[in-house]
Design a protein around this motif. Structure first.
Motif, PDB file in Angstrom:
ATOM      1  N   LEU A   1       1.635  -5.509   2.596  1.00  0.00           N
ATOM      2  CA  LEU A   1       2.139  -4.367   3.435  1.00  0.00           C
ATOM      3  C   LEU A   1       1.107  -3.195   3.385  1.00  0.00           C
ATOM      4  CD1 LEU A   1       5.697  -4.430   2.491  1.00  0.00           C
ATOM      5  CD2 LEU A   1       5.030  -5.315   4.701  1.00  0.00           C
ATOM      6  N   PRO A   2       0.719  -3.114   4.714  1.00  0.00           N
ATOM      7  CA  PRO A   2       0.128  -1.715   4.845  1.00  0.00           C
ATOM      8  C   PRO A   2       0.758  -0.696   4.568  1.00  0.00           C
ATOM      9  CG  PRO A   2       0.922  -2.575   7.001  1.00  0.00           C
ATOM     10  CD  PRO A   2       1.236  -3.519   5.876  1.00  0.00           C
ATOM     11  N   HIS A   3       0.282   0.435   4.618  1.00  0.00           N
ATOM     12  CA  HIS A   3       0.817   1.752   4.588  1.00  0.00           C
ATOM     13  C   HIS A   3       1.570   2.084   5.808  1.00  0.00           C
ATOM     14  CE1 HIS A   3       2.088   5.748   3.277  1.00  0.00           C
ATOM     15  NE2 HIS A   3       1.335   6.144   4.207  1.00  0.00           N
ATOM     16  N   LEU A   4       3.066   2.456   5.692  1.00  0.00           N
ATOM     17  CA  LEU A   4       3.703   2.605   6.785  1.00  0.00           C
ATOM     18  C   LEU A   4       4.145   4.070   6.410  1.00  0.00           C
ATOM     19  CD1 LEU A   4       5.322  -0.776   7.041  1.00  0.00           C
ATOM     20  CD2 LEU A   4       3.814   0.029   8.481  1.00  0.00           C
ATOM     21  N   ALA A   5       3.632   4.963   7.282  1.00  0.00           N
ATOM     22  CA  ALA A   5       4.004   6.475   7.176  1.00  0.00           C
ATOM     23  C   ALA A   5       5.552   6.612   7.650  1.00  0.00           C
ATOM     24  CB  ALA A   5       3.060   7.033   7.799  1.00  0.00           C
ATOM     25  N   ASP A   6       6.051   6.086   8.631  1.00  0.00           N
ATOM     26  CA  ASP A   6       7.219   6.229   9.362  1.00  0.00           C
ATOM     27  C   ASP A   6       8.038   4.786   8.956  1.00  0.00           C
ATOM     28  OD1 ASP A   6       9.490   6.604  10.771  1.00  0.00           O
ATOM     29  OD2 ASP A   6       8.396   6.550  12.883  1.00  0.00           O
ATOM     30  N   ILE A   7       8.934   5.060   7.981  1.00  0.00           N
ATOM     31  CA  ILE A   7       9.653   3.750   7.754  1.00  0.00           C
ATOM     32  C   ILE A   7      11.076   3.620   8.464  1.00  0.00           C
ATOM     33  CG2 ILE A   7       8.777   4.006   5.213  1.00  0.00           C
ATOM     34  CD1 ILE A   7      11.620   5.211   4.527  1.00  0.00           C
TER      35      ILE A   7
ATOM     36  N   LYS B   1       7.251  -1.496  14.035  1.00  0.00           N
ATOM     37  CA  LYS B   1       6.147  -1.754  13.081  1.00  0.00           C
ATOM     38  C   LYS B   1       6.546  -2.368  11.760  1.00  0.00           C
ATOM     39  CE  LYS B   1       3.282   2.109  14.878  1.00  0.00           C
ATOM     40  NZ  LYS B   1       2.536   3.589  14.227  1.00  0.00           N
ATOM     41  N   LEU B   2       7.742  -2.019  11.575  1.00  0.00           N
ATOM     42  CA  LEU B   2       8.322  -2.799  10.235  1.00  0.00           C
ATOM     43  C   LEU B   2       8.347  -4.255  10.499  1.00  0.00           C
ATOM     44  CD1 LEU B   2      10.940  -0.448   9.210  1.00  0.00           C
ATOM     45  CD2 LEU B   2       8.894  -0.896   7.732  1.00  0.00           C
ATOM     46  N   ALA B   3       8.769  -4.876  11.589  1.00  0.00           N
ATOM     47  CA  ALA B   3       9.038  -6.294  11.840  1.00  0.00           C
ATOM     48  C   ALA B   3       7.592  -6.832  11.936  1.00  0.00           C
ATOM     49  CB  ALA B   3       9.831  -6.387  13.129  1.00  0.00           C
ATOM     50  N   LYS B   4       6.755  -6.175  12.494  1.00  0.00           N
ATOM     51  CA  LYS B   4       5.211  -6.836  12.839  1.00  0.00           C
ATOM     52  C   LYS B   4       4.649  -6.915  11.519  1.00  0.00           C
ATOM     53  CE  LYS B   4       0.835  -6.084  14.784  1.00  0.00           C
ATOM     54  NZ  LYS B   4       0.163  -5.116  15.962  1.00  0.00           N
ATOM     55  N   ALA B   5       4.732  -5.787  10.421  1.00  0.00           N
ATOM     56  CA  ALA B   5       4.305  -6.023   9.138  1.00  0.00           C
ATOM     57  C   ALA B   5       4.711  -7.224   8.497  1.00  0.00           C
ATOM     58  CB  ALA B   5       4.594  -4.611   8.373  1.00  0.00           C
ATOM     59  N   ALA B   6       6.092  -7.267   8.594  1.00  0.00           N
ATOM     60  CA  ALA B   6       6.862  -8.564   7.771  1.00  0.00           C
ATOM     61  C   ALA B   6       6.203  -9.786   8.605  1.00  0.00           C
ATOM     62  CB  ALA B   6       8.276  -8.469   7.975  1.00  0.00           C
ATOM     63  N   SER B   7       5.775  -9.782   9.694  1.00  0.00           N
ATOM     64  CA  SER B   7       5.309 -10.942  10.404  1.00  0.00           C
ATOM     65  C   SER B   7       4.186 -11.417   9.946  1.00  0.00           C
ATOM     66  CB  SER B   7       5.135 -10.834  11.791  1.00  0.00           C
ATOM     67  OG  SER B   7       4.371 -10.053  12.227  1.00  0.00           O
ATOM     68  N   ASN B   8       3.322 -10.670   9.311  1.00  0.00           N
ATOM     69  CA  ASN B   8       2.100 -11.020   8.761  1.00  0.00           C
ATOM     70  C   ASN B   8       2.340 -11.555   7.294  1.00  0.00           C
ATOM     71  OD1 ASN B   8       0.585 -10.424  11.207  1.00  0.00           O
ATOM     72  ND2 ASN B   8       0.496  -7.896  10.439  1.00  0.00           N
TER      73      ASN B   8
ATOM     74  N   CYS C   1       0.814  -1.190   0.200  1.00  0.00           N
ATOM     75  CA  CYS C   1       0.175  -0.104   0.054  1.00  0.00           C
ATOM     76  C   CYS C   1       0.619   1.296  -0.077  1.00  0.00           C
ATOM     77  CB  CYS C   1      -1.064   0.015   1.170  1.00  0.00           C
ATOM     78  SG  CYS C   1      -1.963  -1.306   1.233  1.00  0.00           S
ATOM     79  N   VAL C   2       1.163   1.880  -1.167  1.00  0.00           N
ATOM     80  CA  VAL C   2       1.807   3.016  -1.377  1.00  0.00           C
ATOM     81  C   VAL C   2       1.268   4.311  -0.687  1.00  0.00           C
ATOM     82  CG1 VAL C   2       3.125   2.273  -3.423  1.00  0.00           C
ATOM     83  CG2 VAL C   2       1.001   3.307  -3.780  1.00  0.00           C
ATOM     84  N   LYS C   3      -0.122   4.161  -0.297  1.00  0.00           N
ATOM     85  CA  LYS C   3      -0.664   5.150   0.340  1.00  0.00           C
ATOM     86  C   LYS C   3      -1.637   4.456   1.168  1.00  0.00           C
ATOM     87  CE  LYS C   3      -4.114   5.920  -3.324  1.00  0.00           C
ATOM     88  NZ  LYS C   3      -4.876   7.163  -4.062  1.00  0.00           N
TER      89      LYS C   3
END
Length: 230
Positions: free
Chosen positions: A199-205, A210-217, A169-171
């Motif tokens: 991957l959900p939109h991640l405003a703070d890269i 949050k990045l690790a949690k997104a990857a875990s899904n 999700c780029v936005k």
């Protein structure tokens, strides 16, 4: 499998987000294993600087990114403007050494699968010639289905070992927009390649948690050789 190439349908599709999300996941759960990050060619400021900012890597800047051009355009154009060759043997040598030293290496490509590396070679050629297992990042937006079909066709034509697709999700996107723009069943039916997650939109890269949690899904078992968590 000791390496994974992260490529995409185009520039700004989400390769960097996926790369740092996977790196965050790895360093969260596999601290005793050596992870390498590799950006074969970079033009302009970007990924290699972000890697060194976010992660404590036992790698020099040249080991992360052996070939860098100041001009932020395609490598063949940048090399001509700066009067320097695209030294692929130097890139290959650095990569060979790195994967001998690490348990796993994440390789972030440049641009998209069809992006030029030299006047004769694209990212797809490198993926094939270097025997790199590959994941394709597809941005969630209108037109994504056609881009995905075209890139998978290119991968198949070039005999790239394409393991799966990740939607990004780029936005900020609603569930309905995701379903309308990147319908998983339709993409899998048209390409015969598995969609391994969104991957959900991640405003703070820079938020590694949050990045690790997104990857875990994501369906990581499809493209990472993961041991038991430490």
């Amino acid at each position: 499998m000791k390496e994974l190439l992260i490529t995409a349908t185009d520039t700004d599709a989400g390769k960097t987000i996926l790369t740092i999300a996977l790196a965050s996941y790895w360093q969260t759960y596999y601290k005793d294993l050596r992870l390498g990050l590799f950006k074969p060619i970079q033009t302009g400021i970007g990924d290699r600087e972000l890697y060194t900012k976010l992660f404590c890597l036992d790698q020099s800047l040249d080991e992360i990114n052996p070939l860098w051009y100041k001009t932020p355009v395609a490598p063949p154009v940048a090399s001509e403007r700066e009067g320097r060759l695209v030294e692929l043997d130097r890139v290959w040598s650095t990569f060979t050494t790195l994967r001998q030293q690490k348990d796993f290496v994440l390789v972030e490509g440049l641009g998209g699968l069809g992006s030029p590396v030299t006047h004769e070679l694209t990212v797809a050629d490198i993926a094939r010639d270097w025997h790199l297992p590959t994941v394709l990042v597809v941005p969630v937006k209108l037109g994504a289905i056609a881009q995905t079909v075209a890139n998978v066709a290119l991968a198949r034509q070039m005999k790239v070992n394409l393991l799966g697709i990740i939607l990004n999700c780029v936005k900020p996107c609603s569930e309905q927009e995701i379903a309308d723009w990147t319908p998983v069943e339709l993409i899998e039916s048209l390409t015969q390649v598995q969609v391994c997650g969104i991957l959900p939109h991640l405003a703070d890269i820079t938020d590694l948690g949050k990045l690790a949690k997104a990857a875990s899904n994501l369906d990581l078992e499809k493209f990472l050789s993961l041991p038991t968590k430490v």
